[in-house]
Design a protein around this motif. Sequence first.
Motif, PDB file in Angstrom:
ATOM      1  N   THR A   9       0.539   7.345  -8.462  1.00 45.69           N
ATOM      2  CA  THR A   9      -0.509   6.566  -9.119  1.00 45.69           C
ATOM      3  C   THR A   9      -0.295   5.071  -8.886  1.00 45.69           C
ATOM      4  OG1 THR A   9       0.643   6.650 -11.255  1.00 45.69           O
ATOM      5  CG2 THR A   9      -1.080   8.293 -10.883  1.00 45.69           C
ATOM      6  N   GLY A  10       0.943   4.619  -8.873  1.00 45.28           N
ATOM      7  CA  GLY A  10       1.234   3.214  -8.591  1.00 45.28           C
ATOM      8  C   GLY A  10       0.828   2.825  -7.184  1.00 45.28           C
ATOM      9  N   ALA A  11       1.103   3.700  -6.215  1.00 39.45           N
ATOM     10  CA  ALA A  11       0.738   3.425  -4.823  1.00 39.45           C
ATOM     11  C   ALA A  11      -0.774   3.424  -4.649  1.00 39.45           C
ATOM     12  CB  ALA A  11       1.387   4.449  -3.894  1.00 39.45           C
ATOM     13  N   GLU A  12      -1.476   4.330  -5.317  1.00 43.24           N
ATOM     14  CA  GLU A  12      -2.942   4.344  -5.252  1.00 43.24           C
ATOM     15  C   GLU A  12      -3.506   3.057  -5.841  1.00 43.24           C
ATOM     16  OE1 GLU A  12      -5.247   6.432  -3.960  1.00 43.24           O
ATOM     17  OE2 GLU A  12      -3.907   8.018  -3.316  1.00 43.24           O
ATOM     18  N   LEU A  13      -2.995   2.652  -6.992  1.00 40.94           N
ATOM     19  CA  LEU A  13      -3.494   1.446  -7.656  1.00 40.94           C
ATOM     20  C   LEU A  13      -3.299   0.210  -6.779  1.00 40.94           C
ATOM     21  CD1 LEU A  13      -4.692   0.045 -10.154  1.00 40.94           C
ATOM     22  CD2 LEU A  13      -2.378  -0.037 -11.096  1.00 40.94           C
ATOM     23  N   LYS A  14      -2.146   0.119  -6.130  1.00 33.80           N
ATOM     24  CA  LYS A  14      -1.833  -1.043  -5.296  1.00 33.80           C
ATOM     25  C   LYS A  14      -2.412  -0.935  -3.882  1.00 33.80           C
ATOM     26  CE  LYS A  14       2.583  -1.585  -7.610  1.00 33.80           C
ATOM     27  NZ  LYS A  14       3.997  -1.264  -7.465  1.00 33.80           N
ATOM     28  N   GLY A  15      -2.867   0.267  -3.494  1.00 35.11           N
ATOM     29  CA  GLY A  15      -3.307   0.451  -2.118  1.00 35.11           C
ATOM     30  C   GLY A  15      -2.141   0.370  -1.141  1.00 35.11           C
ATOM     31  N   ASP A  16      -0.979   0.844  -1.571  1.00 33.65           N
ATOM     32  CA  ASP A  16       0.257   0.766  -0.795  1.00 33.65           C
ATOM     33  C   ASP A  16       0.299   1.893   0.239  1.00 33.65           C
ATOM     34  OD1 ASP A  16       2.873   0.798   0.178  1.00 33.65           O
ATOM     35  OD2 ASP A  16       3.782   0.449  -1.790  1.00 33.65           O
ATOM     36  N   THR A  17      -0.186   1.597   1.436  1.00 33.72           N
ATOM     37  CA  THR A  17      -0.279   2.633   2.473  1.00 33.72           C
ATOM     38  C   THR A  17       1.089   3.106   2.952  1.00 33.72           C
ATOM     39  OG1 THR A  17      -0.560   0.949   4.199  1.00 33.72           O
ATOM     40  CG2 THR A  17      -2.571   1.911   3.250  1.00 33.72           C
ATOM     41  N   THR A  18       2.102   2.257   2.872  1.00 35.96           N
ATOM     42  CA  THR A  18       3.448   2.683   3.269  1.00 35.96           C
ATOM     43  C   THR A  18       3.951   3.753   2.319  1.00 35.96           C
ATOM     44  OG1 THR A  18       3.911   0.523   4.246  1.00 35.96           O
ATOM     45  CG2 THR A  18       5.812   1.908   3.703  1.00 35.96           C
ATOM     46  N   ALA A  19       3.841   3.490   1.021  1.00 44.17           N
ATOM     47  CA  ALA A  19       4.290   4.479   0.031  1.00 44.17           C
ATOM     48  C   ALA A  19       3.440   5.739   0.112  1.00 44.17           C
ATOM     49  CB  ALA A  19       4.239   3.885  -1.370  1.00 44.17           C
ATOM     50  N   LEU A  20       2.114   5.580   0.214  1.00 42.99           N
ATOM     51  CA  LEU A  20       1.246   6.761   0.295  1.00 42.99           C
ATOM     52  C   LEU A  20       1.532   7.570   1.550  1.00 42.99           C
ATOM     53  CD1 LEU A  20      -2.086   5.232  -0.998  1.00 42.99           C
ATOM     54  CD2 LEU A  20      -0.692   6.972  -2.145  1.00 42.99           C
ATOM     55  N   GLY A  21       1.823   6.901   2.646  1.00 45.37           N
ATOM     56  CA  GLY A  21       2.162   7.607   3.874  1.00 45.37           C
ATOM     57  C   GLY A  21       3.382   8.493   3.705  1.00 45.37           C
ATOM     58  N   ARG A  22       4.320   8.034   2.898  1.00 42.60           N
ATOM     59  CA  ARG A  22       5.536   8.802   2.611  1.00 42.60           C
ATOM     60  C   ARG A  22       5.275   9.901   1.582  1.00 42.60           C
ATOM     61  NH1 ARG A  22       7.792   5.019   0.357  1.00 42.60           N
ATOM     62  NH2 ARG A  22       7.879   5.744  -1.785  1.00 42.60           N
ATOM     63  N   LEU A  23       4.432   9.622   0.586  1.00 40.30           N
ATOM     64  CA  LEU A  23       4.216  10.548  -0.522  1.00 40.30           C
ATOM     65  C   LEU A  23       3.279  11.703  -0.188  1.00 40.30           C
ATOM     66  CD1 LEU A  23       3.826   7.896  -3.354  1.00 40.30           C
ATOM     67  CD2 LEU A  23       5.740   9.496  -3.081  1.00 40.30           C
ATOM     68  N   LEU A  24       2.320  11.474   0.693  1.00 39.27           N
ATOM     69  CA  LEU A  24       1.323  12.498   1.011  1.00 39.27           C
ATOM     70  C   LEU A  24       1.782  13.348   2.191  1.00 39.27           C
ATOM     71  CD1 LEU A  24      -1.895  10.275   0.767  1.00 39.27           C
ATOM     72  CD2 LEU A  24      -0.823  11.659  -1.039  1.00 39.27           C
ATOM     73  N   THR A  25       1.493  14.639   2.126  1.00 40.97           N
ATOM     74  CA  THR A  25       1.818  15.509   3.255  1.00 40.97           C
ATOM     75  C   THR A  25       0.962  15.139   4.457  1.00 40.97           C
ATOM     76  OG1 THR A  25       0.191  17.163   2.594  1.00 40.97           O
ATOM     77  CG2 THR A  25       2.450  17.458   1.762  1.00 40.97           C
ATOM     78  N   ASP A  26       1.423  15.519   5.644  1.00 39.04           N
ATOM     79  CA  ASP A  26       0.656  15.206   6.858  1.00 39.04           C
ATOM     80  C   ASP A  26      -0.711  15.875   6.844  1.00 39.04           C
ATOM     81  OD1 ASP A  26       2.703  13.613   7.774  1.00 39.04           O
ATOM     82  OD2 ASP A  26       3.575  15.175   9.054  1.00 39.04           O
ATOM     83  N   ASP A  27      -0.821  17.046   6.201  1.00 39.59           N
ATOM     84  CA  ASP A  27      -2.104  17.754   6.160  1.00 39.59           C
ATOM     85  C   ASP A  27      -2.874  17.499   4.859  1.00 39.59           C
ATOM     86  OD1 ASP A  27      -0.412  19.220   4.511  1.00 39.59           O
ATOM     87  OD2 ASP A  27      -0.964  21.165   5.341  1.00 39.59           O
ATOM     88  N   PHE A  28      -2.535  16.421   4.158  1.00 40.89           N
ATOM     89  CA  PHE A  28      -3.212  16.025   2.926  1.00 40.89           C
ATOM     90  C   PHE A  28      -4.726  15.904   3.156  1.00 40.89           C
ATOM     91  CE2 PHE A  28      -5.250  12.476   0.734  1.00 40.89           C
ATOM     92  CZ  PHE A  28      -5.037  12.781  -0.593  1.00 40.89           C
ATOM     93  N   VAL A  29      -5.479  16.379   2.171  1.00 36.81           N
ATOM     94  CA  VAL A  29      -6.926  16.156   2.122  1.00 36.81           C
ATOM     95  C   VAL A  29      -7.256  15.746   0.693  1.00 36.81           C
ATOM     96  CG1 VAL A  29      -9.218  17.180   2.323  1.00 36.81           C
ATOM     97  CG2 VAL A  29      -7.423  17.852   3.923  1.00 36.81           C
ATOM     98  N   GLY A  30      -7.834  14.556   0.550  1.00 39.55           N
ATOM     99  CA  GLY A  30      -8.254  14.073  -0.760  1.00 39.55           C
ATOM    100  C   GLY A  30      -9.729  14.354  -0.955  1.00 39.55           C
ATOM    101  N   ILE A  31     -10.075  14.769  -2.154  1.00 44.90           N
ATOM    102  CA  ILE A  31     -11.473  15.019  -2.487  1.00 44.90           C
ATOM    103  C   ILE A  31     -11.887  13.969  -3.501  1.00 44.90           C
ATOM    104  CG2 ILE A  31     -13.136  16.656  -3.439  1.00 44.90           C
ATOM    105  CD1 ILE A  31     -11.174  18.879  -2.464  1.00 44.90           C
ATOM    106  N   GLY A  32     -12.887  13.174  -3.143  1.00 44.62           N
ATOM    107  CA  GLY A  32     -13.330  12.076  -3.983  1.00 44.62           C
ATOM    108  C   GLY A  32     -14.203  12.527  -5.130  1.00 44.62           C
TER     109      GLY A  32
END
Length: 114
Positions: free
Chosen positions: A16-39
Motif C-alpha cells: 500500500t505504501g508503494a502504491e501510494l508513492k507510485g514507487d515502481t522499484t518497490a512495486l516491481g519487487r513486490l508484484l509477481t511477473d504475471d501480476f494482473v491488476g483489475i481497476g
Amino acid sequence: MSNQNNAITTFLDDWTGAELKGDTTALGRLLTDDFVGIGPLGFMLPKPAWLGRYASGDFKYSAFRLDEVHVRTYGDAVLVTAHQVGEATMRGNQVPFGHVRATLALVKQSGGWR
C-alpha cells in the motif's frame, strides 16, 4: 500473531505504501511477473502497464489504504479481502475510486510474499 501473519501484514503495508508513492522499484519487487491488476471500473492491466502508469506520471494517488482486512491462508497462497480506500487522478482527472472491496491473491515466492 504468527510470524507468517506478521510477514503478510508487512507485505500489505509495503504494497500500500508503494502504491501510494507510485514507487515502481518497490512495486516491481513486490508484484509477481504475471501480476494482473483489475481497476475499479473492471479494466485489467498486466504488470508492465500497471507500473507504466506510475512511471509516466499519468497516475497519482493522494490517498490509498486498506482496512477491514481478512486473511485466509492456504499453504503458500493467501487470499486477502479488504475495504480499499483511495483518491487518485489519471492525467489530472479524478478517478472514480473512493471505497471499494478488494481481493488480493498472494503467493510465497523467492522467500517472501508477492
